[in-house]
Design an enzyme around this catalytic site. Structure first.
Site, mmCIF file in Angstrom:
data_model
loop_
_atom_site.group_PDB
_atom_site.id
_atom_site.type_symbol
_atom_site.label_atom_id
_atom_site.label_comp_id
_atom_site.label_asym_id
_atom_site.label_seq_id
_atom_site.Cartn_x
_atom_site.Cartn_y
_atom_site.Cartn_z
ATOM 1 N N ARG A 1 -38.379 -7.518 -17.115
ATOM 2 C CA ARG A 1 -36.928 -7.719 -17.031
ATOM 3 C C ARG A 1 -36.208 -6.858 -18.058
ATOM 4 O O ARG A 1 -35.112 -6.363 -17.815
ATOM 5 C CB ARG A 1 -36.567 -9.212 -17.201
ATOM 6 C CG ARG A 1 -35.071 -9.477 -17.192
ATOM 7 C CD ARG A 1 -34.712 -10.891 -16.741
ATOM 8 N NE ARG A 1 -35.479 -11.915 -17.415
ATOM 9 C CZ ARG A 1 -35.275 -12.323 -18.673
ATOM 10 N NH1 ARG A 1 -34.317 -11.783 -19.400
ATOM 11 N NH2 ARG A 1 -36.038 -13.251 -19.202
ATOM 12 N N TYR B 1 -13.679 -3.407 -2.399
ATOM 13 C CA TYR B 1 -14.706 -4.026 -1.551
ATOM 14 C C TYR B 1 -14.613 -5.562 -1.658
ATOM 15 O O TYR B 1 -14.358 -6.107 -2.735
ATOM 16 C CB TYR B 1 -16.088 -3.519 -2.006
ATOM 17 C CG TYR B 1 -17.211 -4.282 -1.373
ATOM 18 C CD1 TYR B 1 -17.430 -4.216 -0.006
ATOM 19 C CD2 TYR B 1 -18.033 -5.103 -2.140
ATOM 20 C CE1 TYR B 1 -18.444 -4.950 0.584
ATOM 21 C CE2 TYR B 1 -19.061 -5.828 -1.558
ATOM 22 C CZ TYR B 1 -19.251 -5.744 -0.188
ATOM 23 O OH TYR B 1 -20.246 -6.469 0.395
ATOM 24 N N LYS C 1 -25.859 2.031 -0.415
ATOM 25 C CA LYS C 1 -25.168 2.868 0.564
ATOM 26 C C LYS C 1 -25.692 4.312 0.531
ATOM 27 O O LYS C 1 -26.804 4.558 0.889
ATOM 28 C CB LYS C 1 -23.659 2.826 0.294
ATOM 29 C CG LYS C 1 -23.095 1.404 0.215
ATOM 30 C CD LYS C 1 -23.007 0.766 1.572
ATOM 31 C CE LYS C 1 -23.125 -0.756 1.561
ATOM 32 N NZ LYS C 1 -22.767 -1.491 0.385
#
Ligand SMILES: Cc1ncc(COP(=O)(O)O)c(C=O)c1O
Length: 224
Positions: A50, A102, A199
């Protein structure tokens, strides 16, 4: 060498690191959550995945190079990256944000951040007078998404970043749609860039990912 050629060269070389352990030309996928340490006083570069992992580090270094930043950070999704970026704000802070961001960013701004005492003003970033009028005593940053999703509104990043600086504020830019191939917000005066790498950076609709890049040491510490 023209700027375009040098950027293309950067794209080719950004993530090319020969794996020291095996000589592999492609970055191996490291799946271990935990890393062995030789002793208590000498730690390897990685201890717990992590905090850091060689595969993630490769993509973080690549996006930092492509955006001309000094620090890159990878996240599970674009919304995770945007949440981390906006959570550098504190209770009592205000920020100015593009009016047609968005939907996920809109809901984070409208429904989540106010519960932590972080307020906002939506503005048309194309209207610099409106942006200038939106600054308050407690405004800490301007968040620009350009081109915006879904209306594809385009913001003059350099002009907004100049206004932000005049008010001692930071500028964050969501660069999802153009990617560093076509737009490099840090070069235009922004302090931090976010991506939904899901994207165009991902490019094949087969991953979810988010990225943050900054050249501001203090912001980098907070994001990490
Ligand atoms: C401009 C923009 N920013 C952020 C996001 C959120 O990214 P993700 O879906 O990877 O969480 C999207 C998703 O469509 C987006 O279009």
């Amino acid at each position: 060498m023209s700027e375009e050629i040098s950027f293309r060269t950067k794209v080719v070389h950004a993530s090319l690191g020969i794996d020291e352990a095996t000589g592999a030309l492609n970055t191996p996928l490291h799946l271990s959550s935990t890393f062995h340490q030789p002793d208590f006083d000498n730690y390897h570069a990685f201890d717990y995945a992590r905090s850091g992992n060689p595969t993630r580090q490769a993509v973080e270094e690549a996006i930092a190079k492509l955006e001309n930043g000094t620090h890159g950070f990878a996240f599970a999704t674009g919304m995770a990256a945007i949440s981390a970026a906006l959570l550098t704000l504190s209770q009592g802070d205000h920020f100015i944000i593009s009016g047609d961001v968005y939907g996920g960013t809109f809901r984070l701004t409208e429904q989540v951040l106010p519960r932590y005492g972080i307020t906002h003003t939506f503005v048309d970033m194309g209207d610099l007078d409106a942006v200038a009028a939106a600054f308050q005593e407690n405004t800490k940053l301007v968040y620009v998404e350009t081109p915006s999703n879904p209306l594809m509104r385009v913001t003059d990043i350099a002009a907004v970043a100049r206004l932000a600086k005049e008010h001692d504020c930071l500028t964050f830019v969501d660069n999802t749609f153009l990617t560093p191939v076509l737009q490099r917000p840090l070069d235009l005066g922004a302090d931090l860039v976010v991506h939904s790498a899901t994207k165009f950076l991902g490019g094949h609709s087969d991953i979810l990912a988010g990225l943050v890049v900054t050249n501001n040491e203090e912001l980098a510490k907070q994001i990490y």
